[in-house]
Design a protein around this motif. Structure first.
Motif, PDB file in Angstrom:
ATOM      1  N   PRO A 115      -1.035  11.676  -2.475  1.00  0.00           N
ATOM      2  CA  PRO A 115      -0.725  10.252  -2.262  1.00  0.00           C
ATOM      3  C   PRO A 115       0.604  10.013  -1.546  1.00  0.00           C
ATOM      4  O   PRO A 115       0.744   9.016  -0.825  1.00  0.00           O
ATOM      5  N   ILE A 116       1.579  10.898  -1.718  1.00  0.00           N
ATOM      6  CA  ILE A 116       2.850  10.724  -1.011  1.00  0.00           C
ATOM      7  C   ILE A 116       2.634  10.846   0.496  1.00  0.00           C
ATOM      8  O   ILE A 116       3.143  10.033   1.289  1.00  0.00           O
ATOM      9  N   LEU A 117       1.873  11.847   0.903  1.00  0.00           N
ATOM     10  CA  LEU A 117       1.604  12.031   2.333  1.00  0.00           C
ATOM     11  C   LEU A 117       0.828  10.840   2.913  1.00  0.00           C
ATOM     12  O   LEU A 117       1.136  10.359   4.013  1.00  0.00           O
ATOM     13  N   SER A 118      -0.162  10.356   2.186  1.00  0.00           N
ATOM     14  CA  SER A 118      -0.946   9.225   2.705  1.00  0.00           C
ATOM     15  C   SER A 118      -0.131   7.941   2.692  1.00  0.00           C
ATOM     16  O   SER A 118      -0.368   7.046   3.521  1.00  0.00           O
ATOM     17  N   GLY A 119       0.824   7.834   1.771  1.00  0.00           N
ATOM     18  CA  GLY A 119       1.709   6.677   1.774  1.00  0.00           C
ATOM     19  C   GLY A 119       2.535   6.606   3.041  1.00  0.00           C
ATOM     20  O   GLY A 119       2.814   5.527   3.573  1.00  0.00           O
ATOM     21  N   VAL A 120       2.929   7.763   3.536  1.00  0.00           N
ATOM     22  CA  VAL A 120       3.667   7.819   4.808  1.00  0.00           C
ATOM     23  C   VAL A 120       2.743   7.456   5.969  1.00  0.00           C
ATOM     24  O   VAL A 120       3.127   6.706   6.884  1.00  0.00           O
ATOM     25  N   VAL A 121       1.506   7.958   5.929  1.00  0.00           N
ATOM     26  CA  VAL A 121       0.540   7.661   6.998  1.00  0.00           C
ATOM     27  C   VAL A 121       0.239   6.163   7.056  1.00  0.00           C
ATOM     28  O   VAL A 121       0.050   5.594   8.147  1.00  0.00           O
ATOM     29  N   ALA A 122       0.205   5.501   5.901  1.00  0.00           N
ATOM     30  CA  ALA A 122      -0.137   4.074   5.852  1.00  0.00           C
ATOM     31  C   ALA A 122       0.868   3.202   6.587  1.00  0.00           C
ATOM     32  O   ALA A 122       0.573   2.039   6.903  1.00  0.00           O
ATOM     33  N   GLN A 169       0.828  -1.209   0.000  1.00  0.00           N
ATOM     34  CA  GLN A 169       0.000   0.000   0.000  1.00  0.00           C
ATOM     35  C   GLN A 169       0.860   1.256   0.000  1.00  0.00           C
ATOM     36  O   GLN A 169       0.628   2.198  -0.769  1.00  0.00           O
ATOM     37  N   CYS A 170       1.868   1.285   0.848  1.00  0.00           N
ATOM     38  CA  CYS A 170       2.738   2.460   0.952  1.00  0.00           C
ATOM     39  C   CYS A 170       3.479   2.709  -0.366  1.00  0.00           C
ATOM     40  O   CYS A 170       3.555   3.845  -0.847  1.00  0.00           O
ATOM     41  N   ALA A 171       4.029   1.659  -0.937  1.00  0.00           N
ATOM     42  CA  ALA A 171       4.821   1.800  -2.161  1.00  0.00           C
ATOM     43  C   ALA A 171       3.971   2.301  -3.324  1.00  0.00           C
ATOM     44  O   ALA A 171       4.396   3.177  -4.092  1.00  0.00           O
ATOM     45  N   ALA A 172       2.750   1.751  -3.456  1.00  0.00           N
ATOM     46  CA  ALA A 172       1.879   2.163  -4.563  1.00  0.00           C
ATOM     47  C   ALA A 172       1.541   3.644  -4.473  1.00  0.00           C
ATOM     48  O   ALA A 172       1.568   4.369  -5.488  1.00  0.00           O
ATOM     49  N   LEU A 173       1.238   4.127  -3.278  1.00  0.00           N
ATOM     50  CA  LEU A 173       0.874   5.531  -3.108  1.00  0.00           C
ATOM     51  C   LEU A 173       2.054   6.462  -3.362  1.00  0.00           C
ATOM     52  O   LEU A 173       1.936   7.465  -4.078  1.00  0.00           O
TER      53      LEU A 173
END
Length: 551
Positions: free
Chosen positions: A493-500, A397-401
């Motif tokens: 999406p970069i910020l949400s990838g960090v949150v994930a 999930q993190c990588a895709a975002l």
């Protein structure tokens, strides 16, 4: 989980599951057609102001008429779309005259070589009214948002099957009425209703699929369901290519839902939901039916009410009382899951529809770019499926975002003239976002327990629709600052990838039935220190008595 043992007894991957999943996936094929329908029914054809009324120009060619009445857009070497001369500039036939453009008082003329009719040409949604195009998509996504809230809660109370029937019927009727709309406002009203129904269809189809299959095949089935949406994008491109009238196109993608409504009466209600809602007798009947279809009649006959109640005693006692959206934030673990998933769903949908809902900006044939945008989902979902099975849900999930955000930001730096490079980067970004969608659908279903799964899926789906609603409005910022929409679509999406990163892992974990099945993140470290399994549920010793558990 006790129910998993019962499901294995009656057949967890037999004929019933194959037929059940296949039929539930059929309407998902057409969901993409409604989500992305705006690309075709609201395609903006080349246009310019109509010539002056009561003016005889029959002796002139069409090119000369344009030269006399419509000023040229010097930057794009085409007639101005929203301006015309106050009076014919006869001197333009010999030399340049004065530039005194005015608004299009007599309407517009459209070049309908690509489409025979769109809502843009029918209701003149251009120039001062051009923002209504994006507003129409926002209203549709608003319906999807409202549907996520309404259908998510109602299906936990009244069951998945009943709400699935209603959703199919609303999709069919709402789409049909939209096709025969007499005004833009009426069109938006029925698109709003269709959006509501689409949410109910997606949420209840996914729950019925997940709750009738075992843990070991969830990844494969979840990915297969995602491919149905991908195929739907390709089907839309083909159907739109052959049906160039917006009314007939809208009708063509709505009629199939009458068929899905009819065969949806065959579906069995989720036995998990029936047990947890004190309807154990019906759950036993459904399990016996599954056993009969799977050729395990004898095993099914051994299941009775006492066996079911004994095996699900803990889950039934924990599920007493009613549950609401508030329960998604009641415990620390649920708060962490809900907040992180909200960010993931919002940004994924926000960037996804930001890229997908304005195909004309790429300067490529919209039917071709729709096929490319749909086809890129195929390898993207293969990669993310393998990644989820090997590395886990969270890193995938993190990588895709993060990758999707990076490609979108890089695209800002590419000159507008290099359309091939810009389109390639956009396709890569869209593929990563499709992979993110595929992951978060499965991931969310595994994180939320059965008793509030629909509330949870309804909530995160609502957050996704908020993102989809905002996305078209962000495109309007491009008229003032061309690079700003791309920057916003990339950063989110970069910020949400960090949150994930703060989400717990669910790879190999059993499907939770109650909130009590959830535990704070537990790292299970086996004798081999390199083998670390992160589970939000009851930790299971896989290394024998010597396995250590570190919290």
């Amino acid at each position: 989980m006790a129910f998993g043992d019962l499901l294995e007894q009656v057949g967890s991957t037999g004929r019933f599951q194959v037929l059940h999943v296949t039929l539930l996936c059929m309407p998902i094929l057409m969901m993409a057609s409604h989500n992305l329908l705006q690309n075709f029914v609201a395609s903006v054809p080349p246009h310019h102001c109509s010539v002056h009324r009561n003016l005889s120009l029959s002796s002139l060619s069409p090119e000369q008429v344009l030269l006399l009445t419509v000023p040229q857009d010097i930057k794009n070497s085409r007639p101005e779309r929203c301006l015309r001369y106050a009076a014919p500039q006869w001197q333009h036939l010999s030399e340049n005259g004065t530039y005194s453009p005015k608004g299009c008082k007599d309407g517009w003329e459209y070049n309908m070589t690509e489409m025979s009719s769109t809502i843009i040409s029918e209701w003149d949604l251009v120039c001062d009214l051009r923002s209504l195009k994006q507003m129409g998509q926002t209203i549709y996504m608003g319906g999807v948002l409202v549907g996520a809230v309404i259908f998510g809660g109602l299906s936990d109370r009244f069951g998945r099957r009943f709400l699935l029937l209603i959703s199919n019927l609303l999709m069919a009727v709402g789409g049909t009425c939209a096709a025969f709309s007499t005004s833009f406002s009426v069109f938006c009203l029925f698109r709003f209703i269709t959006g509501m129904a689409l949410s109910g269809l997606g949420l209840n189809s996914f729950s019925l699929i997940v709750e009738w299959i075992p843990t070991r095949v969830r990844t494969v089935v979840g990915t297969g369901t995602g491919y149905c949406y991908t195929m739907g994008q390709l089907i839309l491109a083909v159907v739109a290519y052959f049906i160039r009238d917006w009314r007939w196109l809208t009708l063509a993608v709505s009629v199939p839902f009458y068929i899905t409504f009819l065969y949806s009466w065959w579906f069995l209600e989720s036995a998990r939901w029936l047990v947890l809602n004190r309807k154990s007798e019906q759950a036993v009947k459904n399990l016996k039916t599954v056993a009969r279809i799977n050729g395990r009649r004898e095993e099914g006959d051994r299941i009775n009410l006492e066996m079911l109640q004994d095996s699900m005693k803990k889950e039934m006692s924990c599920s007493q009382g009613s549950y609401s959206v508030v329960d998604l934030l009641r415990t620390p673990t649920m708060r962490n899951i809900t907040i992180c998933l909200s960010a993931v769903w919002f940004s994924t949908s926000f960037a996804y529809y930001g890229l997908s809902m304005d195909l004309q900006k790429f300067g490529v044939d919209i039917y071709l770019i729709q096929v490319i945008f749909g086809a890129v989902d195929i390898p993207a979902k293969v990669v993310v499926t393998v990644s989820m099975s090997i590395f886990g849900r969270r890193p995938s999930q993190c990588a895709a975002l993060i990758l999707s955000g990076v490609t979108i930001l890089i695209n800002i730096l590419v000159p507008y003239e290099k359309q091939t490079v810009r389109t390639t980067l956009a396709v890569l970004g869209k593929g990563c976002l499709a992979a993110s969608f595929n992951c978060c659908y499965l991931y969310s279903g595994e994180l939320y327990p059965t008793i509030i799964r629909q509330n949870g899926m309804g909530w995160v789906s609502m957050m996704a629709r908020v993102g989809a609603m905002v996305a078209p409005m962000v495109l309007l910022l491009g008229e003032a600052v061309p690079w700003l929409p791309g920057f916003i679509y990339g950063v989110a999406p970069i910020l949400s990838g960090v949150v994930a990163i703060y989400l717990p892992e669910t790879l190999g974990a059993p499907l939770p039935d109650t909130i009590q099945d959830l535990r704070p993140t537990v790292y299970q470290v086996e004798n081999k220190m390199s083998d670390v399994v992160l589970s939000p549920y009851f930790p299971r010793k896989r290394g024998g008595e010597n396995a250590n558990h570190i919290t």
